[in-house]
Design a protein around this motif. Structure first.
Motif, PDB file in Angstrom:
ATOM      1  N   ARG A  82       0.834  -1.109   0.011  1.00  0.00           N
ATOM      2  CA  ARG A  82      -0.082  -0.017   0.089  1.00  0.00           C
ATOM      3  C   ARG A  82       0.941   0.984   0.200  1.00  0.00           C
ATOM      4  O   ARG A  82       2.026   1.291   0.588  1.00  0.00           O
ATOM      5  N   ARG A 136      -3.394   0.266  -3.326  1.00  0.00           N
ATOM      6  CA  ARG A 136      -3.125  -1.012  -2.689  1.00  0.00           C
ATOM      7  C   ARG A 136      -3.270  -2.139  -3.656  1.00  0.00           C
ATOM      8  O   ARG A 136      -4.389  -2.453  -4.138  1.00  0.00           O
ATOM      9  N   ARG A 148      -4.194  -3.068   8.393  1.00  0.00           N
ATOM     10  CA  ARG A 148      -4.714  -2.958   7.154  1.00  0.00           C
ATOM     11  C   ARG A 148      -5.730  -2.034   7.082  1.00  0.00           C
ATOM     12  O   ARG A 148      -6.570  -1.678   7.964  1.00  0.00           O
TER      13      ARG A 148
END
Length: 387
Positions: free
Chosen positions: A280, A341, A384
């Motif tokens: 990411r 991402r 995340r």
């Protein structure tokens, strides 16, 4: 014959002492006759002010034809005074010979294109990529050694310049590697059988390789490793995907961070093996209409300012092919102002406890540069996020 000096030059080249040894007398005589015809046509069919190429016989459109023409021109230049040829006659002859030379000289761009499109085109492309990658590897090693002061003290300006050299060389080396893998199909796994490796060590190796790029751009590279580290899989292919994605993310991120995540998806299950890998970045993000073309090789995008990813597309194409070979699918999510991402999931079984002793596991990173790097705590990485 247009003039006496050309006749004399032809007789001299026909003599045994002047003609190329690899050519027989009959072959030389025939080619010289064709050259004389082409020169005659070039002399009388056009004026000096209208440089029209003459039509020549295909047989002199060769290395032998070019060699004989050079011998003729040399003999004309050396013998024109002895033959008493006036300047007014010599200049048109030399112009005509030059027109023939231009006509039969090889078009290297066309020749190279024909070779690339031929049966051996992929092999030629691979040879070029190999020739590029070897010196680039040396540049990477030397730049990193100098930048870290291992060969003597360097100041801040020199350190930044060495970082730029490293970044440029790594980019070129990646392109060469992409070409090599693309010509091989881009989906061939180096390891035919899975092997034990450390996920954490592999992530750290990827980060260490790209560290000079991150330092030069003042970006942070963050890691999140799984709770259970020792796994069985294909670390070479996996690290190739992560290295390519991370390099790409750093290249197109101007400020902020890039994070490399390996997150367990089934932690509650005994011996859970499913891991999601993700890279990411906090870059500008990719417009929705561009996302669909990301994995297309050799794409073209206009406008450098709006360029958010590599135009060749080889790197991402290979990443997707390798992910497919690992029985996974590389996906992407992006939003303008949020970043991009890339992620994919893999089944990586845990290594049995008896096999994960003091022996160090392989990292699987295929790259000539190996940094020492600092150790990132396993629980200090990013969590995340979703767009």
């Amino acid at each position: 014959m247009p003039c006496k000096v050309l006749k004399s030059a032809i007789r001299t080249v026909l003599s045994h002492g002047k003609r190329p040894r690899s050519m027989g007398a009959d072959e030389v005589s025939e080619l010289l006759g064709l050259l004389a015809t082409a020169i005659h046509q070039a002399w009388f069919s056009t004026s000096p002010a209208v440089p029209v190429r003459p039509k020549v016989d295909p047989r002199i459109h060769s290395s032998l034809g070019r060699r004989l023409l050079e011998l003729l021109r040399s003999e004309v230049v050396e013998g024109w005074r002895e033959g008493g040829v006036p300047d007014t006659e010599l200049l048109p002859l030399l112009i005509a010979m030059e027109r023939v030379r231009v006509t039969i000289q090889p078009n290297w761009a066309q020749t190279f294109a024909q070779q690339l499109s031929g049966a051996d085109g992929l092999a030629l492309l691979m040879d070029v990529a190999h020739d590029l990658r070897s010196p680039l590897t040396s540049i990477l090693v030397l730049a990193e050694t100098l930048q870290r002061g291992q060969s003597g003290q360097v100041n801040d300006v020199q350190r930044r310049q060495l970082g730029l050299i490293y970044t440029a060389a790594l980019g070129l080396s990646s392109v060469a590697s992409d070409i090599i893998e693309f010509t091989q199909g881009g989906d061939q796994l180096v390891e035919q059988e899975p092997s034990a490796f450390s996920v954490t060590a592999m992530l750290e190796s990827v980060r260490d390789i790209v560290r000079p790029i991150a330092e030069e751009k003042h970006l942070t590279v963050r890691l999140l490793a799984p709770t259970h580290d020792q796994r069985t899989g294909h670390p070479v292919a996996l690290s190739r995907i992560l290295l390519n994605l991370t390099t790409n993310a750093l290249k197109f991120t101007d400020q902020g961070y890039v994070e490399i995540v390996a997150q367990e998806l089934n932690q509650g299950e005994a011996g859970g093996s499913r891991i999601e890998f993700a890279v990411r970045d906090s870059g500008r993000g990719i417009p929705p209409d561009k996302v669909t073309t990301l994995f297309q090789p050799l794409r073209k995008e206009s406008g450098r300012r709006g360029q958010l990813f590599s135009q060749t597309g080889l790197g991402l194409t290979i990443c997707r092919k390798l992910a497919t070979a690992l029985k996974s699918e590389l996906k992407v999510e992006s939003r303008i102002g949020w970043g991009t991402r890339f992620f994919f999931e893999l089944d990586l079984p845990l290594v049995a406890a008896r096999r994960s002793g003091p022996r160090s596991a392989r990292t699987g990173v295929v790259h000539p540069v190996r940094n020492s790097g600092s150790h990132t705590p396993r629980n200090s990485g990013p969590q995340r996020r979703t767009p």
